[in-house]
Write an enzyme that holds these catalytic residues in place. Structure first.
Site, PDB file in Angstrom:
ATOM      1  N   GLY A   1       0.832  -1.203   0.000  1.00  0.00           N
ATOM      2  CA  GLY A   1       0.000   0.000   0.000  1.00  0.00           C
ATOM      3  C   GLY A   1       0.860   1.244   0.000  1.00  0.00           C
ATOM      4  O   GLY A   1       1.136   1.826   1.043  1.00  0.00           O
TER       5      GLY A   1
ATOM      6  N   HIS B   1      -8.939  -2.343   2.154  1.00  0.00           N
ATOM      7  CA  HIS B   1      -9.627  -2.508   3.433  1.00  0.00           C
ATOM      8  C   HIS B   1     -10.806  -3.469   3.375  1.00  0.00           C
ATOM      9  O   HIS B   1     -11.620  -3.505   4.299  1.00  0.00           O
ATOM     10  CB  HIS B   1     -10.089  -1.145   3.955  1.00  0.00           C
ATOM     11  CG  HIS B   1      -8.957  -0.256   4.357  1.00  0.00           C
ATOM     12  ND1 HIS B   1      -8.214   0.433   3.442  1.00  0.00           N
ATOM     13  CD2 HIS B   1      -8.431   0.033   5.570  1.00  0.00           C
ATOM     14  CE1 HIS B   1      -7.277   1.132   4.082  1.00  0.00           C
ATOM     15  NE2 HIS B   1      -7.388   0.903   5.368  1.00  0.00           N
TER      16      HIS B   1
ATOM     17  N   SER C   1       4.152   7.035   3.890  1.00  0.00           N
ATOM     18  CA  SER C   1       4.821   6.133   4.829  1.00  0.00           C
ATOM     19  C   SER C   1       6.112   5.560   4.248  1.00  0.00           C
ATOM     20  O   SER C   1       7.030   5.203   5.001  1.00  0.00           O
ATOM     21  CB  SER C   1       3.875   5.000   5.242  1.00  0.00           C
ATOM     22  OG  SER C   1       3.395   4.296   4.120  1.00  0.00           O
TER      23      SER C   1
ATOM     24  N   GLY D   1      -5.428   2.971  -6.700  1.00  0.00           N
ATOM     25  CA  GLY D   1      -6.244   3.374  -5.564  1.00  0.00           C
ATOM     26  C   GLY D   1      -7.047   2.228  -4.987  1.00  0.00           C
ATOM     27  O   GLY D   1      -7.473   1.323  -5.699  1.00  0.00           O
TER      28      GLY D   1
ATOM     29  N   SER E   1      -0.765  -7.037  -5.202  1.00  0.00           N
ATOM     30  CA  SER E   1      -0.030  -7.637  -4.093  1.00  0.00           C
ATOM     31  C   SER E   1       0.042  -9.161  -4.157  1.00  0.00           C
ATOM     32  O   SER E   1       1.134  -9.737  -4.011  1.00  0.00           O
ATOM     33  CB  SER E   1      -0.643  -7.174  -2.766  1.00  0.00           C
ATOM     34  OG  SER E   1      -0.115  -7.877  -1.665  1.00  0.00           O
TER      35      SER E   1
END
Length: 221
Positions: free
Chosen positions: A47, A145, A53, A76, A125
Site C-alpha cells: 500500500g 480494506h 509512509s 487506488g 499484491s
C-alpha cells in the site's frame, strides 16, 4: 544504534506528502522499521499510495543499510475511487480518467532524496507475493480494506517474514461502526495473533506492531 526519530527533512517531507497516516503513528512505524532494520533484511510495505509512509521506511532502511520495498498497483483502493470520501481528484490520470498515484509517489520520493533506498513494485499484491522468495525484516500491511484484500496481503506476505521480524497492520479499528475502514485489518490482526506465530509488541491508535516468534504465519488456516 540508529536514532528512533527520522531525519528532520524526512519528517517534513512525510507531513507534506499526500496520505492518511498521522504523525504519531508514522513515528511508531519508523521506530519499528529501525528495530527491524537491525536484522539486515528488506523492509516491505503493501500500500504505497503517494509515498507518505514509504519515506519513513526509506529513511530507516538507509540508516540500516537495507532496502525498503513498496508494493501497489497505484490505481487506488476502494475508498479512494471517485465518489468516495478519500478520493483526491489530483490523483486521476487526466488522459485515461482513472487513478494513478505512481507519478505523485515518484515525486514524493525524489524530492526527499530517498529514491536510491526504495524498490517500488507496481502490480497486485498477491501476484507479486507469489513471486517473492526473500526473507523480510518487516511487513507493513496498509493496502485495501476489504476482507479479500487484507487477507490476501496477510496470506501473501506474512510467510516471508523472518523469525524476530515485525508485522505491522494499519487501520485496525475494533469498533464495528468502522466496518468500512478498519474491520478487515482488525480481523487480520486477530488472525495473526490467533495463528500462534506472532506476539503483540505495541499498539499506537490504529497501528499494531507484532513480532514473529513462531511458525504458522499466513496461509489460509
Amino acid at each position: 544504534m540508529s536514532t528512533r526519530a527520522p531525519q528532520p527533512e524526512t519528517l517534513a517531507a512525510f507531513e507534506k506528502a499526500k496520505g492518511f497516516m498521522p504523525v504519531h503513528e508514522g513515528l511508531a512505524l519508523y521506530a519499528a522499521a529501525v528495530e527491524a532494520g537491525a536484522l539486515g533484511l528488506p523492509l516491505l510495505e503493501v500500500g504505497t499510495y503517494c509515498g507518505r509512509s514509504t519515506l519513513l521506511l526509506a529513511d530507516a532502511a538507509r540508516a540500516a543499510g537495507v532496502t525498503a520495498v513498496t508494493v501497489d498497483h497505484h490505481r487506488g483502493s476502494e475508498e479512494q475511487q471517485p465518489g468516495w470520501d478519500y478520493h483526491d481528484p489530483e490523483t486521476v490520470d487526466a488522459e485515461l480518467g482513472v487513478m494513478d498515484t505512481l507519478p505523485a509517489f515518484r515525486r514524493t520520493l525524489h524530492r526527499a532524496g530517498l529514491e536510491d533506498h526504495v524498490v517500488a513494485l507496481v502490480g497486485r499484491s498477491p501476484q507479486i507475493a507469489a513471486l517473492w522468495n526473500t526473507p523480510l525484516g518487516l511487513v507493513f500491511i496498509d493496502g485495501g480494506h476489504t476482507d479479500e484484500h487484507a487477507s490476501a496481503d496477510y496470506e501473501g506476505w506474512a510467510p516471508h517474514l523472518a523469525e524476530g521480524g515485525l508485522l505491522l497492520i494499519h487501520d485496525v479499528f475494533p469498533d464495528p461502526k468502522d466496518e468500512f475502514t478498519g474491520q478487515a485489518p482488525y480481523r487480520v490482526y486477530l488472525r495473526a495473533l490467533g495463528s500462534g506465530a506472532f506476539t503483540e509488541v505495541t499498539a499506537h491508535d490504529s497501528l499494531r506492531v507484532l513480532r514473529r516468534t513462531g511458525a504458522g504465519a499466513g496461509g489460509r488456516g
